[in-house]
Design a protein around this motif. Sequence first.
Motif, PDB file in Angstrom:
ATOM      1  N   PRO A 172       0.704  -1.387   0.241  1.00  9.11           N
ATOM      2  CA  PRO A 172       0.064   0.192   0.022  1.00  9.11           C
ATOM      3  C   PRO A 172       0.948   0.628   0.033  1.00  9.11           C
ATOM      4  N   VAL A 173       1.860   1.276  -1.184  1.00  9.94           N
ATOM      5  CA  VAL A 173       2.384   2.694  -0.655  1.00  9.94           C
ATOM      6  C   VAL A 173       1.190   4.225  -1.307  1.00  9.94           C
ATOM      7  N   PHE A 174       1.322   5.224  -0.193  1.00 11.79           N
ATOM      8  CA  PHE A 174       0.767   5.816  -1.004  1.00 11.79           C
ATOM      9  C   PHE A 174      -0.450   6.222  -0.767  1.00 11.79           C
ATOM     10  N   ALA A 175      -1.055   5.060  -0.026  1.00 12.84           N
ATOM     11  CA  ALA A 175      -2.452   4.504  -0.347  1.00 12.84           C
ATOM     12  C   ALA A 175      -2.581   5.443   1.312  1.00 12.84           C
ATOM     13  N   HIS A 176      -1.817   5.584   2.554  1.00 12.95           N
ATOM     14  CA  HIS A 176      -1.973   5.737   3.571  1.00 12.95           C
ATOM     15  C   HIS A 176      -1.199   7.251   4.287  1.00 12.95           C
ATOM     16  N   GLU A 177      -0.383   7.413   3.164  1.00  7.60           N
ATOM     17  CA  GLU A 177       0.708   8.718   4.347  1.00  7.60           C
ATOM     18  C   GLU A 177      -0.275   9.106   4.074  1.00  7.60           C
ATOM     19  N   LEU A 232       9.026  -1.184   2.570  1.00  3.70           N
ATOM     20  CA  LEU A 232      10.108  -2.631   2.299  1.00  3.70           C
ATOM     21  C   LEU A 232       9.714  -3.549   3.082  1.00  3.70           C
ATOM     22  N   GLU A 233       9.033  -3.801   4.407  1.00  2.00           N
ATOM     23  CA  GLU A 233       8.996  -4.896   4.649  1.00  2.00           C
ATOM     24  C   GLU A 233       8.114  -6.330   3.610  1.00  2.00           C
ATOM     25  N   LYS A 234       6.789  -5.242   3.727  1.00  2.00           N
ATOM     26  CA  LYS A 234       5.944  -6.055   2.654  1.00  2.00           C
ATOM     27  C   LYS A 234       6.428  -6.163   1.656  1.00  2.00           C
ATOM     28  N   THR A 235       7.328  -4.963   1.120  1.00  2.00           N
ATOM     29  CA  THR A 235       7.681  -5.359  -1.098  1.00  2.00           C
ATOM     30  C   THR A 235       8.708  -7.181  -1.116  1.00  2.00           C
ATOM     31  N   LYS A 236      10.032  -6.792   0.184  1.00  2.00           N
ATOM     32  CA  LYS A 236      10.476  -7.727   0.527  1.00  2.00           C
ATOM     33  C   LYS A 236       9.254  -9.666   1.219  1.00  2.00           C
ATOM     34  N   GLU A 237       8.703  -9.662   1.233  1.00  3.07           N
ATOM     35  CA  GLU A 237       7.709 -10.451   1.913  1.00  3.07           C
ATOM     36  C   GLU A 237       6.745 -11.074   0.571  1.00  3.07           C
ATOM     37  N   LYS A 238       6.692 -10.443  -0.011  1.00  2.00           N
ATOM     38  CA  LYS A 238       6.130 -10.772  -1.424  1.00  2.00           C
ATOM     39  C   LYS A 238       6.956 -10.864  -2.364  1.00  2.00           C
ATOM     40  N   ASN A 239       7.939 -11.002  -1.979  1.00  4.21           N
ATOM     41  CA  ASN A 239      10.112 -11.299  -3.199  1.00  4.21           C
ATOM     42  C   ASN A 239       9.202 -10.013  -4.808  1.00  4.21           C
ATOM     43  N   LEU A 240       9.755  -8.859  -4.516  1.00 10.18           N
ATOM     44  CA  LEU A 240       8.699  -8.045  -5.353  1.00 10.18           C
ATOM     45  C   LEU A 240      10.512  -7.287  -5.721  1.00 10.18           C
ATOM     46  N   PHE A 241      10.529  -7.699  -6.473  1.00 17.94           N
ATOM     47  CA  PHE A 241      12.212  -7.132  -7.327  1.00 17.94           C
ATOM     48  C   PHE A 241      12.587  -5.797  -7.272  1.00 17.94           C
ATOM     49  N   PHE A 242      11.594  -4.463  -8.008  1.00 19.20           N
ATOM     50  CA  PHE A 242      11.686  -3.538  -6.860  1.00 19.20           C
ATOM     51  C   PHE A 242      10.656  -2.879  -6.115  1.00 19.20           C
ATOM     52  N   SER A 243      12.259  -1.686  -5.668  1.00 22.01           N
ATOM     53  CA  SER A 243      11.766  -1.231  -4.069  1.00 22.01           C
ATOM     54  C   SER A 243      10.683  -0.193  -3.866  1.00 22.01           C
ATOM     55  N   PRO A 244      10.004   0.333  -3.381  1.00 22.36           N
ATOM     56  CA  PRO A 244       9.735   2.023  -3.946  1.00 22.36           C
ATOM     57  C   PRO A 244      10.209   2.986  -2.483  1.00 22.36           C
ATOM     58  N   LYS A 245      11.466   2.062  -2.226  1.00 14.68           N
ATOM     59  CA  LYS A 245      12.199   2.981  -1.094  1.00 14.68           C
ATOM     60  C   LYS A 245      12.688   4.602  -1.083  1.00 14.68           C
ATOM     61  N   LYS A 246      12.718   4.783  -2.851  1.00 15.03           N
ATOM     62  CA  LYS A 246      13.342   5.549  -3.645  1.00 15.03           C
ATOM     63  C   LYS A 246      11.658   6.670  -3.524  1.00 15.03           C
ATOM     64  N   LEU A 247      11.495   6.303  -4.321  1.00 16.29           N
ATOM     65  CA  LEU A 247       9.609   7.102  -3.783  1.00 16.29           C
ATOM     66  C   LEU A 247       9.560   7.663  -2.504  1.00 16.29           C
ATOM     67  N   CYS A 248       9.534   7.024  -1.882  1.00 16.72           N
ATOM     68  CA  CYS A 248       8.929   7.211  -0.305  1.00 16.72           C
ATOM     69  C   CYS A 248       9.610   7.650   0.052  1.00 16.72           C
ATOM     70  N   HIS A 249      11.782   7.897  -0.212  1.00 18.15           N
ATOM     71  CA  HIS A 249      12.308   8.489   0.429  1.00 18.15           C
ATOM     72  C   HIS A 249      12.092   9.838  -0.036  1.00 18.15           C
TER      73      HIS A 249
END
Length: 226
Positions: free
Chosen positions: A64-69, A156-173
């Motif tokens: 839920p990137v940006f869904a709760h921000e 980041l934890e949820k992304t890792k849990e789902k084994n996604l290749f791309f991370s939302p870190k740069k966007l959220c940062h």
Amino acid sequence: MNYLTIHLKEAIEINQTRAPLYAKLTNGESTKISNALLQSEKLSLATSLPMDKTAGYWQKRGVPVFAHEFIPMDQTPEFAEQFIDMDGITSEFPNFPTDQVMSDLLKNLKTDDYASVSALTKNVLEDLSVTPKHLCLIRHLVESIHRGANLLPLHLEKTKEKNLFFSPKKLCHYLLWAQTVAIKPSLRIDRWAHPIQRQGIPIIFQDVPYIPPMPKRYAVPFGKSP
């Protein structure tokens, strides 16, 4: 879903509606404040849609990137011409260590130390609670940075849990960085608002919703609940 874009459009609608109401109450003194807020929000729309589209990659995959921000603007307080009381109104504009706060936040962001960003913003919010009717735009930004810093590790934890290749870190940062550099111009707007707030008119104070440190539930699908 375009959460950031929707948030900005809702904020623009509220400020456009309230601008003439404040202008009437202040004989036009509030106009520069309303104009500055609207200009900032409209400029942010230039980048909000690309950011939302990027966030959609993770949303579609259960992160839920940006869904709760962003808090829905329907939680903004109702318009009132006067504060309920004048407790905490100061004769002088409250001191705020803008440069130090920004420097500390940027230093922690540079090292991806989101725990320290969260701790620092929590302390700043405690200091700001002494003057709840002033520095309202600064408070709104700091609340948002605090929440974002708390959410980023979960993404980041949820992304890792789902084994996604791309991370939302740069966007959220980037969102945290953009909000941090917005602190200085926000202080100028708060300074303009102070003499109006001294008159008992709750400009800005009642024009932004409270942002809790965390959502009630970190989950997908997303609702309106903060």
